[in-house]
Every structure is written in structure tokens, then in C-alpha cells.
Design an enzyme around this catalytic site. Structure first.
Site, PDB file in Angstrom:
ATOM      1  N   ASP A  29       0.789  -1.250   0.000  1.00 53.52           N
ATOM      2  CA  ASP A  29       0.000   0.000   0.000  1.00 53.52           C
ATOM      3  C   ASP A  29       0.820   1.299   0.000  1.00 53.52           C
ATOM      4  O   ASP A  29       1.761   1.433   0.786  1.00 53.52           O
ATOM      5  CB  ASP A  29      -0.859   0.112   1.262  1.00 53.52           C
ATOM      6  CG  ASP A  29      -1.644  -1.113   1.598  1.00 53.52           C
ATOM      7  OD1 ASP A  29      -1.576  -2.098   0.850  1.00 53.52           O
ATOM      8  OD2 ASP A  29      -2.328  -1.089   2.632  1.00 53.52           O
ATOM      9  N   GLU A 195     -10.430  -2.366   4.260  1.00 54.29           N
ATOM     10  CA  GLU A 195      -9.092  -1.869   4.554  1.00 54.29           C
ATOM     11  C   GLU A 195      -8.915  -0.496   3.907  1.00 54.29           C
ATOM     12  O   GLU A 195      -9.600  -0.154   2.949  1.00 54.29           O
ATOM     13  CB  GLU A 195      -8.031  -2.824   3.987  1.00 54.29           C
ATOM     14  CG  GLU A 195      -8.118  -4.238   4.549  1.00 54.29           C
ATOM     15  CD  GLU A 195      -7.081  -5.196   3.985  1.00 54.29           C
ATOM     16  OE1 GLU A 195      -6.455  -5.902   4.790  1.00 54.29           O
ATOM     17  OE2 GLU A 195      -6.888  -5.260   2.759  1.00 54.29           O
TER      18      GLU A 195
END
Ligand code: FRU
Length: 475
Positions: A29, A195
Site C-alpha cells: 500500500d 481496509e
């Protein structure tokens, strides 16, 4: 292999030429996207010791233009409380936290234990100090992570949005350290956990709308992890979904996950960068000394459509500075396979407008050669765009993907970005984007257009080579 035979850094097979990837090792990420004092910062989930996921650190890179990134030393290392999961960075200009006299950067992140921590920097993000009273928040759920914080001027409070299992929790704070629960949002989706949420205020016709963007860890339409969004309102405490009966997907490809927007982007822009990968095969993709890459920056805005208010994506205009024109074509009859002159290449931008005429299907073969191609094809009757990619020695990789793209004025118009190992498509109206990794033999650089079962017409076609953003290594 001796070091003399190894390709220079950033010239390895499959190495992206205008997308960020770490010099080596594993990346996932994007974290802490922030613009501050003339620099864009890109922090990211990083495992420096391996090309697979492991104990997370925050890697760090800076750029003046969202394209040319300089990788800096690791910003956050694991500590006694755990390894460092995803989170955000804000500019605390007024020193509300008391941690950055004169103003500075404050990171709010998760530990792998799902407690939350704070770190701060007063030297333009070069060095970071962890807050001595960490953790600032306990784990209230088994999965409780990825805080994103923004300033809400109307209530004079910081707001945190954070994923909690299949829910989104909102908190408010005056000082970035003490957080009060504000509300819980559930969007009616049960596939895995949520998420990396983001909540972004955007203007449309003089009105503010709030867009909630969230990663869904499983069962997205392209398989595995994918990104949803919601359009609604936010009063400083509660987000209210305007279209609770609809499921809106951020990107229709398999490889745009955990995307987040820059805090403080100049000109009020909403720029998102995602991780161009999918948890179902992320640890297996066939790169060598590094693994993991970011998407191009998406410039986001809103549009009013017959179905309601929707997100619009454009590739960041900065990309145009990399263009090297290879040719333009107008009014070309397309019947069977057609090559645009002697144009070949793996790192290309293609801007095309095609009238289907009598053709049943039309499209593009990219990275084409003896071992096949990645194919973008439009089924005219269904107004459906399909993308097929061959396997890459990776489980769950070889698949056919589709996205609905209505004809506009009887034409299909696409903006396609190709890099050494990826394919990104933006539709002309910006209402759909499609992101996929592709791993075709690095020697293959063929490009063809086609129209089958009839005749189509290329109205306009422009092809550019995109310059590498990585300096040529010294010979
Ligand atoms: C999303 C994610 C986050 C987590 C991080 C761990 O891809 O699973 O929820 O913080 O990656 O690396």
C-alpha cells in the site's frame, strides 16, 4: 551471474518505467500521501529484507511532479509495539498536537497488533520520531487499521476514518492524539474485511459531496481484493450514503487496491495513487529483485450522470510531459488486423476514438508477439469492454475481465497507458478505469488494432512513447 551482466537498476525486465516501484524488495500500500513545501511524499508498506510480504516498515520517496521519485531512507521501522501497517500523514501547521512547534508532519498509522500510533517530523519528512505515549488507540476489533485523517474546517476538528472488520469507524480529535468515537458506517458488504478507507470532500456545481473510498479484501468483481466507493454527505460526525442500494466500484481491473489521496494537494486537486496489485497473487508476480508497484496518479472529480453522482478519473496531466509523439491517424478504415505504421513499443500511451460501424468486435493487441498478447476488445452489441491477459506463472492470474462502456455519440473513446508490466485504461468520460498487471515476454513489443465481423473506422488515434522517469544508470 556477475554484476557486470546484471541489467542496470530500473532497467530490469518488467521494471515499470513511469510508475513507482522500490529499488528493491517488497512494496504494498501507498501510505501517508502528502504534499508539503513543494514536495509530494509517497510512503509505502515496505519489507526491505525480502521480495515477499513480511514485517512492515514505511518506505519513502519524494517527487516534485508525481512522476520523478527519489527514494529516501526508510521512514518508520518496527518498534516494541509492533511492525508498521498502513496509515496517513497530515500537515499539522498550527501544531495542534504540540509535537511539531512551528508546524510539521504528523503520521497516524496502525501497528500490526491493530493498535494505532503517531510519529512526527519537523524536517520535511526526513527523520521521524515516534510519539512517546504510543499507542494512542487500542485495537477495538480484530481487524482495526489503516487510519486516514483530515481537517474538518466546519467543526474545527481532525477526523479519522478507520477500517474495523467489515465496517468503517469515524473519530474526531482536537490534537491528533486523543480521539473520540463519532459514528460507524456499514455499507452492506460481507466479502472479507475492509481496509485503507479514505473520505474526500469534492465539489460539484458549487455543492460539496463526500466520497468514501474503501478496499474490500476479497470477492471484488475482478477477483480477490478491489476498491469500492460511496457518494454521500458528512456533517463532521456521520457519513450518509446517498445511494445505499447501489454498489459502486472504483476500478474494474484486478490491480488497483489500497488507493489513497494526497493530503494538501495543491490547487484543491484530489490525486489518488493505488497499489497496482491484488492480494490473491501479489506475493508471486514474476519480477526479480523487487515486487510491487504503484498505479499512475488518478486525478479525481465528480460528474452528474443519469444514474446519479459518480467519480470521474483522469490520468494526472503531469504524465503528458513524458510524451514523445510516434504518430497520429485520422479516418482510417479498420477491417481485420491493422498496424499503425511501424509503431512498436511496450511503454506507450494510446488515445483512440473509434466508430464501430458494422464491426461486432474491435480493439487492441498489446505487448504482442509469438507468445500472444494482452487484448482489449469491445463487444459493440453489449457495449462491454473486455480485457484478457495470459497467465504469468501465477495462480489466479489468467482471467477475462470486463467493464461496461456505453458508446458516446456512436463512438468508443479510450485512453490507454502501457508500461513494461501493466495496462491502465481510462474511458473518455472518465467514469470507468481499468488497471491490470500484464507479464508478457519482455522481448514482445507488438501493437495492433483490429475490427472483426465487419468494418470500423478510426476517427482519431494518437500514439506516444512515454519517457522513463528513472535516470539512465552510468554505463
Ligand atoms: C492492505 C493492507 C492493510 C494493512 C497493510 C499491511 O493491503 O492489508 O490493511 O495495513 O496492507 O501491509
Amino acid at each position: 551471474m556477475s554484476s557486470l551482466q546484471q541489467p542496470p537498476l530500473y532497467r530490469e525486465p518488467f521494471r515499470p518505467q513511469y510508475h513507482y516501484s522500490a529499488p528493491q524488495a517488497w512494496l504494498n500500500d501507498p501510505n501517508g500521501l502528502v504534499y508539503y513545501e513543494g514536495e509530494y511524499h509517497l510512503f509505502y508498506q515496505y519489507h526491505p529484507d525480502s521480495t515477499t510480504w513480511g514485517p512492515m516498515h514505511w518506505g519513502h520517496a519524494v517527487s516534485p511532479d508525481l512522476l520523478h521519485w527519489e527514494t529516501l531512507p526508510i521512514a518508520l521501522y518496527p518498534d516494541d509495539l509492533g511492525t508498521i501497517f498502513s496509515g496517513c500523514v497530515v500537515v499539522d501547521a498550527q501544531n495542534t498536537s504540540g509535537l511539531v512547534p512551528g508546524g510539521g508532519l504528523v503520521a497516524v498509522y496502525s501497528y500490526h497488533t491493530q493498535t494505532q500510533g503517531v510519529a512526527y517530523s519537523t524536517d520535511r519528512g526526513r527523520t521521524w520520531t515516534k510519539y512517546s505515549e504510543n499507542p494512542i488507540m487500542p485495537a477495538v476489533a480484530r481487524d482495526f487499521r489503516d487510519p486516514k485523517v483530515f481537517w474538518h474546517a466546519e467543526t474545527g476538528r481532525w477526523v479519522m476514518i478507520i477500517a474495523a472488520g467489515p465496517e468503517i469507524h469515524l473519530y474526531t480529535s482536537a490534537n491528533l492524539l486523543d480521539w473520540e468515537p463519532a459514528s460507524v458506517f456499514t455499507g452492506g458488504y460481507r466479502g472479507g474485511v475492509w481496509e485503507v478507507p479514505d473520505l474526500v470532500a469534492m465539489e460539484l456545481n458549487g455543492e460539496t459531496h463526500w466520497v468514501l473510498i474503501v478496499g474490500v479484501s476479497q470477492d471484488a468483481p475482478s477477483g480477490g481484493s478491489g476498491t469500492r466507493y460511496f457518494v454521500g454527505s458528512f456533517d463532521g460526525q456521520t457519513f450518509t450514503d446517498r445511494y445505499p442500494d447501489e454498489t459502486l466500484w472504483f476500478d474494474y481491473g484486478p490491480d488497483n487496491y489500497a488507493g489513497t489521496t494526497f493530503f494538501n494537494a495543491p490547487g484543491g486537486r484530489h490525486v489518488l495513487i493505488g497499489w497496482m496489485n491484488n492480494w490473491i497473487y501479489a506475493n508471486e508476480v514474476p519480477t526479480s529483485t523487487w515486487r510491487g508497484v504503484m498505479t499512475v496518479p488518478h486525478d479525481l472529480s465528480l460528474a452528474e450522470t443519469p444514474d446519479g453522482i459518480r467519480l470521474v478519473h483522469r490520468p494526472a496531466a503531469e504524465l503528458e510531459t513524458l510524451r514523445e509523439p510516434l504518430g497520429t491517424w485520422q479516418d482510417v478504415k479498420l477491417e481485420g488486423d491493422w498496424r499503425p505504421g511501424d509503431v512498436t513499443g511496450r511503454v506507450l500511451e494510446i488515445v483512440a476514438e473509434i466508430e464501430p460501424g458494422t464491426a461486432e468486435t474491435l480493439g487492441f493487441k498489446v505487448h504482442a508477439g509469438e507468445d500472444g498478447d494482452a487484448r482489449i476488445f469491445y463487444d459493440v452489441a453489449k457495449e462491454q469492454l473486455f480485457v484478457s491477459r495470459p497467465g504469468a506463472g501465477v495462480s489466479n492470474f489468467n482471467r477475462l475481465f470486463d467493464m461496461h462502456v456505453p458508446l458516446q455519440d456512436g463512438r468508443i473513446a479510450l485512453h490507454i497507458l502501457l508500461d513494461e508490466a501493466s495496462l491502465e485504461i481510462f474511458t473518455a468520460d472518465g467514469l470507468s478505469s481499468f488497471t491490470a498487471q500484464i507479464f508478457l515476454d519482455p522481448a514482445q513489443d507488438g501493437l495492433e488494432l483490429f475490427a472483426y465481423e465487419g468494418t470500423a473506422r478510426i476517427v482519431n488515434l494518437a500514439i506516444y512513447r512515454l519517457e522513463s522517469v528513472w535516470p539512465q544508470a552510468a554505463e
